[in-house]
Design an enzyme around this catalytic site. Structure first.
Site, PDB file in Angstrom:
ATOM      1  NE  ARG A  86      64.351  20.665 -63.749  1.00 16.21           N
ATOM      2  CZ  ARG A  86      64.906  20.022 -62.720  1.00 16.21           C
ATOM      3  NH1 ARG A  86      65.488  20.714 -61.756  1.00 16.21           N
ATOM      4  NH2 ARG A  86      64.877  18.713 -62.646  1.00 16.21           N
ATOM      5  CB  ALA A 121      61.871   8.053 -71.232  1.00 14.26           C
ATOM      6  N   GLY A 122      63.058  11.125 -70.306  1.00 16.05           N
ATOM      7  CA  GLY A 122      62.560  12.420 -69.849  1.00 16.05           C
ATOM      8  C   GLY A 122      62.696  13.515 -70.899  1.00 16.05           C
ATOM      9  CB  ALA A 158     103.713  35.518-112.217  1.00 15.94           C
ATOM     10  CE1 TYR A 218      88.678  26.454-102.163  1.00  9.98           C
ATOM     11  CE2 TYR A 218      88.674  26.585-104.561  1.00  9.98           C
ATOM     12  CZ  TYR A 218      88.195  26.026-103.387  1.00  9.98           C
ATOM     13  OH  TYR A 218      87.244  25.046-103.438  1.00  9.98           O
ATOM     14  CD  GLN A 278      58.689   6.372 -68.779  1.00 14.00           C
ATOM     15  OE1 GLN A 278      59.772   6.906 -69.024  1.00 14.00           O
ATOM     16  NE2 GLN A 278      58.157   6.331 -67.565  1.00 14.00           N
ATOM     17  CE  LYS A 319      67.326  15.175 -68.692  1.00 10.27           C
ATOM     18  NZ  LYS A 319      66.995  15.152 -67.258  1.00 10.27           N
TER      19      LYS A 319
END
Length: 460
Positions: A16, A11-12, A423, A366, A73, A23
Site C-alpha cells: 500500500r 518482513a511485510g 584585485a 567559491y 521469513q 516499507k
C-alpha cells in the site's frame, strides 16, 4: 527481573506504500521507521533482539547493522508465522519476549517499560498493549469476558458486527512468557479469512489453558499508529515532528513556528538558541547555545558552536565554530571546518576547506579544497580554482593575508602570511609572505575608439 528478549516484525512488503523502498525503511523525521523501533527497544536492557526480515532483507540489514540478530521469513504467512522464525534463536530461552511491529515508529521506550512492568507484576503469560480508538476500523478488537479479563483478540476482517463496535484495539505489541509463546505458536492454525497464522491467536490458546492474560492500555493512542500507506506516514511525521519540537522547547530552545520547523530525532540543540521558520535540522546535528538558525536554513549532520548565526543557508556535514556568521544564501558543503569569529557572507560556497579564526569571505566567492589561515580577508569574487579536469588541488592562504576582489587562486598554490593579492589577479605561482602580487594585464586605453569604429562602418 527475568531475561528480556525482543522480536521486531519487519518482513511485510508494504504494497500500500506503492514504493520501491521497503516499507519499514521509509523515514519519519529523517530516520527509518524500523530504526526508531530498534533505538527505543534497545534501551530495555535486552539479552537478544531478533528482527524478522523478508522483502528487502538486505536493505534492512544495511540499515540496522550488526546490533540485531536476523531471521528470514521467506513467505509472508502472517504475524504468528513471522514470530516462529525466531524460534531458532529464542525457542529454548526462559524469560520475557516483547514483540513489536517495525512500522510503528512512534512507540516509546517508556510505554514498552510500562507494558513490561505490568506483565511482571501480574505474572501473566501474555500482556497485550491496547489503546482506545474513536474509529477502530481496521484494528483487531480486544474481546473481554464478563470479569473484564482479556479473552481473545479478533481481527477486523473476522469480527462480527457486534465485535466491530468494540473500541479497545490491539496495537500489535505484546509481552510473552517466552516458553509459552513458542509452545502456543505450534498450535496456531490458519482457518480465517486471510488464511494466515495470526499471532493474536496465541492469546486465545493461553486463555483456554487457564493462563493469566493481562492488558495494558496506553493513554497515548498516537504511539500505536501503524504506517501502512503514505497518508499514515505523513501523520507519523506530523506527530513525531511535534513531539521533537515540544521536547526542545521544554529544554530552553525557542522555536518561532513549530509547524514549519523540522528537527531530526537525533539532533541536539543548546539552550537559548532560536530556530526561525522554514528551518530543517537533519541527521546527528549538534547546535550550541545562544545561536540563531534560520529562517529557511538546512543543517545536515553538522556541529555548530555557541552564539553562531546561520541565515537562509545550507550547512552539510561540516563543523562551525563559535560566534560565526553565515549567510544569507551561503552553502557550506561537506568536510568544511569553519573556525571561531568567521564570516561567510551572501552567495559564498565553501567545500572541503578550513577557515581559521577571524577570517572573512563576505560575498560572491567559491572556496574549495583550501586551507585559509586566521584573519584572512577574501574579497568579493575570490575563487580557488581547484579542479584541472581530472583532479582536485589544494590552495593555502596564510594568516593575515588580503585577497583582493575578483581574484583567482589557481591550485596548487600557496599564499604566504600577510601577503596581498591585487584585485583582478589570477595567481598561478606561490606568493611569499608579506609580498604584493599583481597578475593582470596592463590597462590600455584607446581614445576616440568608438568614433573611429563608426567611421569605418560607414565607409563599408
Amino acid at each position: 527481573m527475568s531475561n528480556r528478549y525482543a522480536v521486531i516484525l519487519a518482513a511485510g512488503q508494504g504494497t500500500r506504500m506503492k514504493s520501491k523502498l521497503y516499507k519499514v525503511l521509509h523515514p519519519v523525521c529523517g530516520k527509518p521507521m524500523v530504526q526508531h523501533v530498534v533505538d527505543q527497544v534497545s534501551s530495555l536492557k535486552l539479552e537478544k533482539l531478533v528482527t524478522i526480515v523478508g522483502h528487502g532483507a538486505e536493505k534492512v540489514r544495511e540499515q540496522l547493522g550488526d546490533d540485531v540478530i536476523y531471521a528470514l521469513q521467506e513467505e509472508q504467512l502472517g504475524t504468528g508465522h513471522a514470530v516462529m522464525q525466531a524460534e531458532a534463536t529464542l525457542g529454548d530461552k526462559e524469560g520475557i519476549t516483547i514483540v513489536l511491529c517495525g512500522d510503528t515508529p512512534l512507540i516509546t521506550a517508556e510505554t514498552m517499560q510500562a507494558l513490561l512492568t505490568q506483565h511482571e507484576e501480574e505474572q501473566a503469560k501474555v500482556t497485550v498493549l491496547t489503546a482506545h480508538a474513536e474509529d477502530p476500523t481496521g484494528y483487531g478488537r480486544i474481546v473481554r469476558n464478563d470479569n473484564g479479563l482479556v479473552e481473545r483478540i479478533v481481527e477486523h476482517k473476522d469480527a462480527t458486527d457486534e465485535e466491530r463496535l468494540i473500541q479497545e484495539i490491539n496495537t500489535g505489541t505484546y509481552c510473552f512468557d517466552n516458553s509459552a509463546l513458542f509452545q502456543s505458536l505450534k498450535k496456531v492454525g490458519n482457518d480465517n479469512v486471510q488464511g494466515e497464522y495470526y499471532l493474536p491467536d496465541v492469546i486465545e490458546i493461553l486463555q483456554q489453558q487457564g493462563e493469566n492474560i493481562a492488558a495494558f492500555q496506553t493513554p497515548i493512542f498516537d504511539e500505536t499508529l501503524g504506517v501502512n500507506d503514505r497518508v499514515a506516514l505523513s501523520e507519523a511525521e506530523r506527530i513525531m515532528k511535534s513531539r521533537i519540537n515540544q521536547h526542545w522547547m521544554r529544554q530552553g530552545v525557542t522555536i518561532v513556528d513549530p509547524t514549519s520547523t523540522y528537527i531530526s530525532s537525533d539532533a541536539v540543540i543548546g539552550q537559548d538558541t532560536v530556530i526561525y521558520p522554514g528551518t530543517i535540522i537533519e541527521g546527528t546535528s549538534q547546535i550550541g547555545d545562544d545561536c540563531m538558525i534560520g529562517p529557511h536554513t538546512e543543517i545536515i549532520s553538522s556541529t555548530i558552536g555557541n552564539e553562531t548565526t546561520i541565515k537562509q543557508s545550507v550547512v552539510h556535514d561540516s563543523e562551525i565554530g563559535n560566534s560565526v556568521s553565515i549567510g544569507p544564501f551561503s552553502h557550506i558543503r561537506p568536510l568544511s571546518d569553519i573556525g571561531n569569529d568567521v564570516k561567510i557572507g551572501n552567495f559564498v560556497e565553501v567545500k572541503k576547506s578550513t577557515f581559521g579564526h577571524g577570517s572573512k569571505a563576505s560575498h560572491l566567492s567559491y572556496i574549495g579544497d583550501a586551507e585559509i589561515g586566521e584573519n584572512v580577508n577574501l574579497g568579493c569574487g575570490s575563487i580557488t580554482v581547484n579542479y584541472d579536469g581530472q583532479n582536485k588541488h589544494l590552495t593555502k592562504v596564510g594568516s593575515g593575508s588580503f585577497i583582493g576582489c575578483n581574484s583567482n587562486l589557481v591550485a596548487p598554490v600557496t599564499v604566504g602570511e600577510n601577503a596581498y593579492i591585487a584585485a583582478g589577479s589570477t595567481i598561478t605561482e606561490d606568493v611569499p609572505g608579506e609580498a604584493l602580487s599583481i597578475a593582470r594585464a596592463r590597462q590600455t586605453t584607446k581614445e576616440n575608439y568608438v568614433q573611429k569604429l563608426k567611421d569605418k562602418m560607414n565607409e563599408n
